[in-house]
Design an enzyme around this catalytic site. Structure first.
Site, PDB file in Angstrom:
ATOM      1  N   ASN A 135       0.814  -1.215   0.000  1.00  0.00           N
ATOM      2  CA  ASN A 135       0.000   0.000   0.000  1.00  0.00           C
ATOM      3  C   ASN A 135       0.849   1.267   0.000  1.00  0.00           C
ATOM      4  O   ASN A 135       0.330   2.369   0.187  1.00  0.00           O
ATOM      5  CB  ASN A 135      -0.964   0.008   1.190  1.00  0.00           C
ATOM      6  N   HIS A 137       3.399   1.989   2.110  1.00  0.00           N
ATOM      7  CA  HIS A 137       3.933   2.461   3.382  1.00  0.00           C
ATOM      8  C   HIS A 137       5.431   2.188   3.486  1.00  0.00           C
ATOM      9  O   HIS A 137       5.946   1.236   2.899  1.00  0.00           O
ATOM     10  CB  HIS A 137       3.185   1.839   4.574  1.00  0.00           C
ATOM     11  N   GLU A 142       1.521   4.517   7.406  1.00  0.00           N
ATOM     12  CA  GLU A 142       0.454   4.056   6.532  1.00  0.00           C
ATOM     13  C   GLU A 142      -0.064   5.208   5.665  1.00  0.00           C
ATOM     14  O   GLU A 142       0.216   6.384   5.946  1.00  0.00           O
ATOM     15  CB  GLU A 142      -0.685   3.475   7.372  1.00  0.00           C
TER      16      GLU A 142
END
Length: 258
Positions: A135, A137, A142
């Site tokens: 994703n 990160h 995050e």
């Protein structure tokens, strides 16, 4: 951002290790150590060079990138224990200079501030080793993390907890963590990010060719003056300018006599 595309995961580990070795051999170095599958080949190569080529880490200091909240340092799945198993216990880096945020601190926010200040007091990180999540990160920053964030307490995304569940058989993955912030990571003198596999290709494309955005935290490395991204062919497979990166790499290797 320098993009290096290698032919195999083993070559990725070797190229990243070249950068780290060059700095370590210059004298006392402050290393930023990340856990995860992507940097493991780099650590294996550094261990080999320590054993076979007298690469010494005896003058080095190391700061880990992040840690689970609620786990003591000696917990089997703490990142302190993990980085010891994967790297530190196999080289001559003194344990007294392996520094990790204390996930079991009574006041996690105060611990985050203390850790960030400790990095600054050490003169900053010379080389920060990084992986990247699917994703986007880096560390436990995050999506939607502030691009100027400092070391702090974060809530882990559901996808990250699902990815890490295999390390906690029969137990629940912690929901909170301590992580160096994106602003902290940007202050490292050099960043070396390694990525392997097709499942990282989308995140790599967003990091290298997408806009700088909190939605892809790793894209903050576009603002770093000395960021190197080392990829295998699968991780590089979605880059639109892949031919340009390969040509630039060939010219750079020729200039350096590689």
């Amino acid at each position: 951002m320098q993009v290096i595309i290698c032919e195999s995961p083993e070559q990725v580990g070797s190229r990243a290790a070249d950068i780290i070795e060059a700095r370590v051999r210059q004298g006392p170095a402050v290393l930023g150590l990340a856990t995860g599958s992507s940097p493991s080949g780099t650590y294996r190569e550094l261990i080999r060079r320590h054993r076979e080529e007298q690469l010494s880490f005896s003058d080095a200091t190391a700061f880990t990138l992040d840690e689970y909240a609620g786990l003591p340092l000696d917990h089997d799945q703490s990142y302190h224990s993990t980085i010891r198993r994967e790297f530190v216990d196999h080289v001559d880096l003194p344990l007294s200079r392996l520094l990790t945020p204390h996930g079991d601190a009574e006041d996690l926010r105060a611990e985050a501030v203390r850790y960030d200040e400790a990095i600054r007091e050490a003169g900053g990180v010379d080389i920060q080793i990084l992986g990247i999540g699917a994703n986007g990160h880096i560390g436990f920053n995050e999506p939607t993390s502030s691009l100027n964030s400092r070391t702090r307490v974060k809530t882990l995304a559901g996808a990250t907890r699902s990815d890490n569940a295999r390390f906690f058989p029969g137990g629940e993955v912690p929901q909170l963590c301590l992580t160096q912030g994106l602003g902290t990571i940007r202050e490292a003198h050099q960043a070396v990010l390694v990525a392997l596999g097709a499942n990282k290709a989308g995140a790599v494309r967003a990091m290298v060719e997408g806009p700088v955005s909190a939605f892809c935290p790793a894209s903050v490395l576009q603002l770093h003056p000395r960021a190197v991204v080392v990829l295998d062919p699968e991780a590089a497979s979605q880059l639109q300018l892949i031919d340009y990166y390969r040509r630039a790499q060939e010219l750079n290797d020729k200039l350096l006599g590689r």
